[in-house]
Design a protein around this motif. Structure first.
Motif, mmCIF file in Angstrom:
data_model
loop_
_atom_site.group_PDB
_atom_site.id
_atom_site.type_symbol
_atom_site.label_atom_id
_atom_site.label_comp_id
_atom_site.label_asym_id
_atom_site.label_seq_id
_atom_site.Cartn_x
_atom_site.Cartn_y
_atom_site.Cartn_z
ATOM 1 N N LEU A 57 0.805 -1.221 0.000
ATOM 2 C CA LEU A 57 0.000 0.000 0.000
ATOM 3 C C LEU A 57 0.838 1.272 0.000
ATOM 4 O O LEU A 57 0.292 2.368 -0.063
ATOM 5 C CB LEU A 57 -0.957 0.004 1.200
ATOM 6 C CG LEU A 57 -1.975 -1.140 1.233
ATOM 7 C CD1 LEU A 57 -2.809 -1.066 2.496
ATOM 8 C CD2 LEU A 57 -2.855 -1.113 0.004
ATOM 9 N N GLY A 58 2.151 1.117 0.110
ATOM 10 C CA GLY A 58 3.041 2.273 0.088
ATOM 11 C C GLY A 58 2.949 3.147 1.326
ATOM 12 O O GLY A 58 3.136 4.362 1.243
ATOM 13 N N PHE A 59 2.658 2.558 2.452
ATOM 14 C CA PHE A 59 2.568 3.322 3.696
ATOM 15 C C PHE A 59 3.943 3.650 4.238
ATOM 16 O O PHE A 59 4.892 2.875 4.090
ATOM 17 C CB PHE A 59 1.817 2.530 4.771
ATOM 18 C CG PHE A 59 0.339 2.508 4.620
ATOM 19 C CD1 PHE A 59 -0.337 3.445 3.876
ATOM 20 C CD2 PHE A 59 -0.405 1.529 5.251
ATOM 21 C CE1 PHE A 59 -1.703 3.426 3.751
ATOM 22 C CE2 PHE A 59 -1.773 1.486 5.135
ATOM 23 C CZ PHE A 59 -2.433 2.444 4.384
ATOM 24 N N SER A 60 4.038 4.796 4.919
ATOM 25 C CA SER A 60 5.255 5.092 5.677
ATOM 26 C C SER A 60 5.132 4.383 7.029
ATOM 27 O O SER A 60 4.103 3.793 7.347
ATOM 28 C CB SER A 60 5.372 6.604 5.894
ATOM 29 O OG SER A 60 4.319 7.062 6.710
ATOM 30 N N GLY A 61 6.185 4.471 7.816
ATOM 31 C CA GLY A 61 6.144 3.823 9.134
ATOM 32 C C GLY A 61 5.058 4.396 10.029
ATOM 33 O O GLY A 61 4.338 3.656 10.697
ATOM 34 N N THR A 62 4.901 5.723 10.027
ATOM 35 C CA THR A 62 3.871 6.324 10.877
ATOM 36 C C THR A 62 2.472 6.075 10.320
ATOM 37 O O THR A 62 1.524 5.908 11.075
ATOM 38 C CB THR A 62 4.102 7.841 11.029
ATOM 39 O OG1 THR A 62 4.220 8.426 9.728
ATOM 40 C CG2 THR A 62 5.341 8.138 11.843
ATOM 41 N N GLY A 63 2.340 6.047 8.998
ATOM 42 C CA GLY A 63 1.032 5.747 8.405
ATOM 43 C C GLY A 63 0.601 4.325 8.700
ATOM 44 O O GLY A 63 -0.569 4.055 8.950
ATOM 45 N N LEU A 64 1.555 3.416 8.673
ATOM 46 C CA LEU A 64 1.254 2.020 8.969
ATOM 47 C C LEU A 64 0.897 1.851 10.447
ATOM 48 O O LEU A 64 -0.002 1.102 10.779
ATOM 49 C CB LEU A 64 2.449 1.134 8.615
ATOM 50 C CG LEU A 64 2.249 -0.354 8.732
ATOM 51 C CD1 LEU A 64 1.184 -0.807 7.744
ATOM 52 C CD2 LEU A 64 3.545 -1.079 8.466
ATOM 53 N N GLU A 65 1.581 2.586 11.293
ATOM 54 C CA GLU A 65 1.282 2.494 12.730
ATOM 55 C C GLU A 65 -0.133 2.989 13.013
ATOM 56 O O GLU A 65 -0.862 2.406 13.804
ATOM 57 C CB GLU A 65 2.286 3.328 13.524
ATOM 58 C CG GLU A 65 2.061 3.297 15.024
ATOM 59 C CD GLU A 65 3.043 4.178 15.765
ATOM 60 O OE1 GLU A 65 2.697 4.614 16.861
ATOM 61 O OE2 GLU A 65 4.139 4.433 15.233
ATOM 62 N N GLY A 66 -0.526 4.055 12.351
ATOM 63 C CA GLY A 66 -1.882 4.578 12.537
ATOM 64 C C GLY A 66 -2.938 3.625 12.032
ATOM 65 O O GLY A 66 -4.045 3.554 12.565
ATOM 66 N N TRP A 67 -2.617 2.843 11.017
ATOM 67 C CA TRP A 67 -3.580 1.883 10.487
ATOM 68 C C TRP A 67 -3.686 0.652 11.367
ATOM 69 O O TRP A 67 -4.760 0.119 11.582
ATOM 70 C CB TRP A 67 -3.159 1.450 9.075
ATOM 71 C CG TRP A 67 -4.066 0.417 8.514
ATOM 72 C CD1 TRP A 67 -5.244 0.613 7.887
ATOM 73 C CD2 TRP A 67 -3.859 -0.996 8.557
ATOM 74 N NE1 TRP A 67 -5.793 -0.584 7.529
ATOM 75 C CE2 TRP A 67 -4.976 -1.590 7.931
ATOM 76 C CE3 TRP A 67 -2.862 -1.823 9.059
ATOM 77 C CZ2 TRP A 67 -5.094 -2.957 7.790
ATOM 78 C CZ3 TRP A 67 -2.987 -3.195 8.925
ATOM 79 C CH2 TRP A 67 -4.104 -3.745 8.303
ATOM 80 N N SER A 68 -2.565 0.198 11.900
ATOM 81 C CA SER A 68 -2.566 -1.069 12.638
ATOM 82 C C SER A 68 -2.982 -0.902 14.089
ATOM 83 O O SER A 68 -3.393 -1.873 14.719
ATOM 84 C CB SER A 68 -1.193 -1.725 12.587
ATOM 85 O OG SER A 68 -0.255 -0.947 13.284
ATOM 86 N N THR A 69 -2.911 0.296 14.638
ATOM 87 C CA THR A 69 -3.248 0.494 16.051
ATOM 88 C C THR A 69 -4.712 0.184 16.369
ATOM 89 O O THR A 69 -4.977 -0.477 17.354
ATOM 90 C CB THR A 69 -2.886 1.930 16.483
ATOM 91 O OG1 THR A 69 -1.507 2.133 16.242
ATOM 92 C CG2 THR A 69 -3.190 2.164 17.941
ATOM 93 N N PRO A 70 -5.690 0.597 15.554
ATOM 94 C CA PRO A 70 -7.089 0.287 15.911
ATOM 95 C C PRO A 70 -7.402 -1.206 15.887
ATOM 96 O O PRO A 70 -8.380 -1.621 16.488
ATOM 97 C CB PRO A 70 -7.912 1.008 14.842
ATOM 98 C CG PRO A 70 -7.021 2.036 14.284
ATOM 99 C CD PRO A 70 -5.632 1.512 14.433
ATOM 100 N N THR A 71 -6.611 -2.017 15.217
ATOM 101 C CA THR A 71 -6.909 -3.439 15.169
ATOM 102 C C THR A 71 -6.461 -4.155 16.428
ATOM 103 O O THR A 71 -6.746 -5.322 16.594
ATOM 104 C CB THR A 71 -6.242 -4.115 13.953
ATOM 105 O OG1 THR A 71 -4.823 -3.983 14.049
ATOM 106 C CG2 THR A 71 -6.741 -3.482 12.658
ATOM 107 N N ARG A 72 -5.772 -3.495 17.292
ATOM 108 C CA ARG A 72 -5.283 -4.146 18.519
ATOM 109 C C ARG A 72 -6.104 -3.783 19.699
ATOM 110 O O ARG A 72 -6.731 -2.872 19.873
ATOM 111 C CB ARG A 72 -3.837 -3.770 18.785
ATOM 112 C CG ARG A 72 -2.943 -4.294 17.718
ATOM 113 C CD ARG A 72 -1.544 -3.958 18.013
ATOM 114 N NE ARG A 72 -0.802 -4.163 16.774
ATOM 115 C CZ ARG A 72 0.458 -3.931 16.652
ATOM 116 N NH1 ARG A 72 1.150 -3.495 17.647
ATOM 117 N NH2 ARG A 72 1.071 -4.140 15.530
#
Length: 72
Positions: A57-72
């Motif tokens: 998806l071409g996410f940066s590290g912070t963009g990926l962190e923002g996406w994965s945090t709600p799933t936890r």
């Protein structure tokens, strides 16, 4: 009057209406342990898939962190 007392005494007796099944605490523990296993398994799968998701998806590290945090 004595008939009412005897019915009340039978209902309050150890074998009365409010008696719990002996397997109920074990069943509750099984359900809770299974639910916890599912939560841990979900978090593990997401953590393993994060690098692939980031590349795809071409996410940066912070963009990926923002996406994965709600799933936890």
């Amino acid at each position: 009057m004595s008939d009412i007392r005897s019915r009340t005494a039978r209902a309050a007796a150890p074998g009365g209406v409010g008696r719990r099944r002996p397997g109920a605490p074990g069943l509750a523990l099984l359900v809770l342990a299974t639910a916890q296993l599912m939560v841990v398994l979900d978090a593990t799968i997401v953590n393993v898939a994060l690098p692939h998701i980031q590349r795809a998806l071409g996410f940066s590290g912070t963009g990926l962190e923002g996406w994965s945090t709600p799933t936890r």
